[in-house]
Scaffold this active site. Structure first.
Site, mmCIF file in Angstrom:
data_model
loop_
_atom_site.group_PDB
_atom_site.id
_atom_site.type_symbol
_atom_site.label_atom_id
_atom_site.label_comp_id
_atom_site.label_asym_id
_atom_site.label_seq_id
_atom_site.Cartn_x
_atom_site.Cartn_y
_atom_site.Cartn_z
ATOM 1 C CG ASP A 150 -1.940 -0.958 1.184
ATOM 2 O OD1 ASP A 150 -2.027 -1.916 0.298
ATOM 3 O OD2 ASP A 150 -2.887 -1.160 1.901
ATOM 4 N NE ARG B 48 -2.059 1.371 13.214
ATOM 5 C CZ ARG B 48 -1.525 0.779 12.425
ATOM 6 N NH1 ARG B 48 -0.026 0.730 12.809
ATOM 7 N NH2 ARG B 48 -1.605 -0.013 11.341
ATOM 8 C CG ASP C 36 -4.976 1.111 11.536
ATOM 9 O OD1 ASP C 36 -5.251 1.163 12.964
ATOM 10 O OD2 ASP C 36 -4.438 0.048 11.110
ATOM 11 C CB SER D 162 -4.266 -6.953 4.824
ATOM 12 O OG SER D 162 -4.061 -5.461 5.549
#
Length: 404
Positions: free
Chosen positions: A17, A97, A126, A180
């Protein structure tokens, strides 16, 4: 596109990505890109990310070892609250995060960048976590979220884009899209592919950090964990850094088939999502921490923490780490840990974490009171009669009323 964007800091892993996003930002925004790659224990060599970034002409490349900061200031504070989301999830992705968002904002300031960018999709949590964190730390920050702008809305389209632009992709399985995956020192997650059907069992070869409980050793692994103010500081008498503690526990717990989870969770954006997680060390920490708290925390303090924990977990899951309410809760949680020190003995065996003992100089466990033997007057059992009658009074009154 926004024409006043001249420089962007991209959260860059070097994977599918973000490699595509790097090229897309250059082509669509015609801007300079700064890459930021955080080493938070994902277990991958990070220099290939540098090489990829250089291949696309990136001049400012940040690759930072944040493992100890991650565990010390994010993972351990979360575990002081015994935090789990929806009864099962140990928040391995969620807790990483806030740190990444913080560094994105700081690097944007250092490099005079106009915006930050991330690779989170428009369907997931996210994007919320990155952006809530960024706005909390810099209210005027600009955010570019390519997944909400482009039409590359499937893994197949991404692979085709990568092939068209000569972007190398690792772990490609023929024409099948890879899972993923997201990894850090606390966990590794798997989504997509066959996992999108919640009725399909994960392939055994998907798991990377743990053996199956059936294939775990027949002999248990014994551990002694030393806590100080709620955090593990030593294992089997050997003092370790926070990152070393988690890395070691991941290894020994994974070898014993501990930490696998197959979960359907409720995302903040409103949909249900199926994911699989490996959190070997975190599973051990949670069990051990509750064990040391069981002898060092006051009853009502422990119960209050349990009542507040789901709210605290939701704050982390939904991206509110930098919110005033999470900070307030953290102060209370940290204050509760003042006497949470001592040792916990564990047995790791075929997927199980078994507490075999706990000791502390701060223990509230009084043997002279709880003993079944002669307590020599330490506890007057006759006192229980009045205690029971007083607590039964309202129910006795209600029953008499019902009986007329």
């Amino acid at each position: 596109m926004t024409e006043d964007i001249k420089k962007v800091v991209l959260a860059y892993s070097g994977g599918l990505d973000t490699s595509i996003i790097l090229k897309w930002l250059q082509d669509e925004y015609h801007c300079e890109v700064v890459t930021f790659t955080a080493d938070i224990g994902q277990g991958e060599e990070l220099e290939p990310a540098r090489a990829k970034a250089k291949a696309f002409g990136i001049k400012e490349i940040y690759i930072e070892d944040l493992r100890d900061e991650f565990v010390n200031h994010y993972v351990f504070p979360m575990f002081r609250a015994n935090t789990i989301y929806e009864g099962e999830y140990l928040l391995g992705t969620s807790i990483a995060r806030p740190l990444i968002a913080k560094r994105l904002v700081e690097i944007a300031y250092q490099t005079n960048a106009d915006a930050i960018s991330h690779g989170a999709t428009g369907k997931g949590n996210d994007q919320v976590r990155f952006e809530l964190g960024a706005y909390a730390l810099n209210p005027d920050i600009k955010v570019i979220a390519p997944w909400r702008e482009w039409d590359l809305n499937s893994r197949e389209k991404l692979l085709a884009y990568a092939a068209e632009h000569g972007i190398p992709i690792e772990m490609k399985r023929g024409q099948e899209s890879p899972y993923s995956m997201d990894a850090n020192l606390l966990h590794i997650s798997y989504e997509g592919g066959s996992l999108e059907d919640p009725g399909v069992e994960p392939e055994e070869n998907m798991w990377r950090w743990s053996v199956s409980p059936e294939n775990a050793p027949d002999k248990p692994t014994m551990l002694v964990l030393r806590f100080y103010k709620g955090d593990i500081v030593a294992i089997d008498g050997e003092y370790k850094t926070a990152a070393e503690v988690l890395a070691y526990l991941n290894k020994v717990a994974g070898e014993n088939g501990i930490g696998r989870l197959d979960l359907v969770e409720n995302r903040y954006v409103g949909m249900k999502s199926r994911g699989c997680y490996e959190t070997p060390g975190g599973t051990v920490i949670l069990k051990a921490h509750r064990a040391i708290e069981s002898i060092t925390l006051d009853r009502e303090v422990a119960h209050l923490k349990d009542e507040l924990m789901p709210r605290y977990a939701s704050l982390i899951y939904n991206g509110y780490w930098w919110s005033p309410e999470r900070k307030l809760l953290q102060k209370m949680i940290d204050a509760s840990q003042a006497n949470v020190s001592g040792e916990v003995r564990l047995k790791l065996y075929k997927g199980n974490v078994i507490v075999t003992g706990r000791t502390s100089n701060e223990s509230l466990f009084d043997t002279s009171i709880v003993t079944f033997e002669d307590d020599e007057g330490a506890y007057n059992q006759k006192d229980a009669e009045g205690f029971i009658k007083l607590n039964a009074l309202r129910m006795r009154i209600a029953t008499k009323l019902e009986q007329g």
